[in-house]
Design an enzyme around this catalytic site. Sequence first.
Site, PDB file in Angstrom:
ATOM      1  N   GLY A 183       0.842  -1.199   0.000  1.00 11.94           N
ATOM      2  CA  GLY A 183       0.000   0.000   0.000  1.00 11.94           C
ATOM      3  C   GLY A 183       0.872   1.241   0.000  1.00 11.94           C
ATOM      4  O   GLY A 183       2.099   1.164   0.157  1.00 11.94           O
ATOM      5  N   LEU A 184       0.210   2.377  -0.174  1.00 15.24           N
ATOM      6  CA  LEU A 184       0.923   3.655  -0.234  1.00 15.24           C
ATOM      7  C   LEU A 184       1.643   3.954   1.080  1.00 15.24           C
ATOM      8  O   LEU A 184       1.293   3.400   2.129  1.00 15.24           O
ATOM      9  CB  LEU A 184      -0.086   4.780  -0.495  1.00 15.24           C
ATOM     10  CG  LEU A 184      -0.796   4.775  -1.846  1.00 15.24           C
ATOM     11  CD1 LEU A 184      -1.923   5.805  -1.850  1.00 15.24           C
ATOM     12  CD2 LEU A 184       0.191   5.043  -2.979  1.00 15.24           C
ATOM     13  N   SER A 185       2.595   4.857   1.006  1.00  9.24           N
ATOM     14  CA  SER A 185       3.254   5.336   2.220  1.00  9.24           C
ATOM     15  C   SER A 185       2.191   5.974   3.115  1.00  9.24           C
ATOM     16  O   SER A 185       1.316   6.692   2.624  1.00  9.24           O
ATOM     17  CB  SER A 185       4.317   6.371   1.839  1.00  9.24           C
ATOM     18  OG  SER A 185       4.955   6.854   2.991  1.00  9.24           O
ATOM     19  N   ALA A 186       2.237   5.670   4.397  1.00  7.84           N
ATOM     20  CA  ALA A 186       1.291   6.184   5.405  1.00  7.84           C
ATOM     21  C   ALA A 186      -0.097   5.553   5.308  1.00  7.84           C
ATOM     22  O   ALA A 186      -1.039   6.020   5.939  1.00  7.84           O
ATOM     23  CB  ALA A 186       1.173   7.706   5.363  1.00  7.84           C
ATOM     24  N   SER A 187      -0.220   4.470   4.531  1.00 15.84           N
ATOM     25  CA  SER A 187      -1.533   3.798   4.440  1.00 15.84           C
ATOM     26  C   SER A 187      -1.831   3.020   5.725  1.00 15.84           C
ATOM     27  O   SER A 187      -2.977   2.654   5.964  1.00 15.84           O
ATOM     28  CB  SER A 187      -1.571   2.865   3.226  1.00 15.84           C
ATOM     29  OG  SER A 187      -0.554   1.894   3.305  1.00 15.84           O
ATOM     30  N   GLY A 188      -0.811   2.729   6.508  1.00 18.55           N
ATOM     31  CA  GLY A 188      -1.027   2.021   7.777  1.00 18.55           C
ATOM     32  C   GLY A 188      -0.371   0.653   7.843  1.00 18.55           C
ATOM     33  O   GLY A 188      -0.554  -0.079   8.818  1.00 18.55           O
TER      34      GLY A 188
ATOM     35  N   SER B  51       2.761  -0.475   8.403  1.00 17.93           N
ATOM     36  CA  SER B  51       3.653  -0.763   9.543  1.00 17.93           C
ATOM     37  C   SER B  51       2.898  -0.788  10.856  1.00 17.93           C
ATOM     38  O   SER B  51       3.201  -1.610  11.728  1.00 17.93           O
ATOM     39  CB  SER B  51       4.764   0.289   9.629  1.00 17.93           C
ATOM     40  OG  SER B  51       5.552   0.222   8.479  1.00 17.93           O
TER      41      SER B  51
ATOM     42  N   SER C 249       6.195  -5.586   5.430  1.00 21.46           N
ATOM     43  CA  SER C 249       5.502  -4.319   5.279  1.00 21.46           C
ATOM     44  C   SER C 249       6.307  -3.434   4.328  1.00 21.46           C
ATOM     45  O   SER C 249       7.300  -2.825   4.729  1.00 21.46           O
ATOM     46  CB  SER C 249       5.384  -3.715   6.680  1.00 21.46           C
ATOM     47  OG  SER C 249       5.050  -2.381   6.640  1.00 21.46           O
TER      48      SER C 249
HETATM   49  P1  ADP Z   1       3.045   2.824   6.258  1.00 21.38           P
HETATM   50  O1  ADP Z   1       3.794   1.729   6.955  1.00 21.38           O
HETATM   51  O2  ADP Z   1       1.984   2.299   5.330  1.00 21.38           O
HETATM   52  O3  ADP Z   1       3.905   3.868   5.637  1.00 21.38           O
HETATM   53  P2  ADP Z   1       2.470   3.796   8.895  1.00 21.38           P
HETATM   54  O4  ADP Z   1       1.852   2.658   9.636  1.00 21.38           O
HETATM   55  O5  ADP Z   1       3.915   4.090   9.126  1.00 21.38           O
HETATM   56  O6  ADP Z   1       2.167   3.600   7.337  1.00 21.38           O
HETATM   57  O7  ADP Z   1       1.677   5.142   9.182  1.00 21.38           O
HETATM   58  C1  ADP Z   1       0.276   5.194   9.193  1.00 21.38           C
HETATM   59  C2  ADP Z   1      -0.192   6.360  10.073  1.00 21.38           C
HETATM   60  O8  ADP Z   1      -1.625   6.354  10.098  1.00 21.38           O
HETATM   61  C3  ADP Z   1       0.265   6.201  11.502  1.00 21.38           C
HETATM   62  O9  ADP Z   1       0.582   7.478  11.991  1.00 21.38           O
HETATM   63  C4  ADP Z   1      -0.981   5.610  12.207  1.00 21.38           C
HETATM   64  O10 ADP Z   1      -1.027   5.938  13.570  1.00 21.38           O
HETATM   65  C5  ADP Z   1      -2.113   6.272  11.437  1.00 21.38           C
HETATM   66  N1  ADP Z   1      -3.379   5.518  11.425  1.00 21.38           N
HETATM   67  C6  ADP Z   1      -4.591   6.034  11.698  1.00 21.38           C
HETATM   68  N2  ADP Z   1      -5.576   5.114  11.585  1.00 21.38           N
HETATM   69  C7  ADP Z   1      -4.982   3.968  11.229  1.00 21.38           C
HETATM   70  C8  ADP Z   1      -5.459   2.658  10.940  1.00 21.38           C
HETATM   71  N3  ADP Z   1      -6.751   2.329  11.016  1.00 21.38           N
HETATM   72  N4  ADP Z   1      -4.579   1.717  10.588  1.00 21.38           N
HETATM   73  C9  ADP Z   1      -3.261   2.024  10.498  1.00 21.38           C
HETATM   74  N5  ADP Z   1      -2.735   3.244  10.745  1.00 21.38           N
HETATM   75  C10 ADP Z   1      -3.579   4.218  11.110  1.00 21.38           C
END
Ligand code: ADP
Length: 204
Positions: A34-39, A41, A105
Amino acid sequence: MTQATNIHWHEGDLTRAERWERLGTRGGTVWFTGLSASGKSTIASALEQELVHRGRVAYRLDGDNIRHGLNRNLGFSAEDRAENIRRIGEVAKLFADAGAIAICSFISPYARDRDAVRKLHADGGLSFIEVFADTPIDVCERRDPKGLYKKARAGQLKGFTGIDDPYEAPRAAELVLKPGDEGVEACVGRVLRVLAGAGVIDRA
Ligand code: ADP
């Protein structure tokens, strides 16, 4: 790089079935894309914690962490992204074969790279569960926990997935999460159900 020749796979004296049986475990790979910041990790980390609390060997392989070590010589060109995913896929497969649950991830934006990892597992008779963290880009951009979207929009970061580099959404993921709408716990619960369905864990 020169290709090694005269190397042969060494089977060892222990079969996977015996290893898993004796250790009371079953391995597999959960692959978050998924996209960066999608959740990815955040959910992967909560999943890892839940599995370990249940007494399972689960281990998270995470984009940024792997780029600090194993893949520190790789950048973000399509070729390097492919090699990044190939190496992670091979490592995940080893973890899964050993009886652990590898939780990967990675943005892994290209379908062909993810499909290659899927095939690697299928050929090795190992479970591969692709989980798409399907969060709309505007939500990711609003979250922007590392300030990367802001940098990409300002032109300070080139080739950023979703902005000026493509993201190919999975067409046949085992699970599609909506972390823009569903909470972390709900997402973890849904992954656990798929893991139970695949026989990697006993119950969700
Ligand atoms: P990725 O690994 O995809 O780049 P991260 O997990 O690092 O994304 O970041 C996702 C951000 O979104 C975090 O700051 C997290 O706290 C927030 N967030 C809010 N709601 C959710 C959710 N339902 N699931 C996952 N992350 C969430």
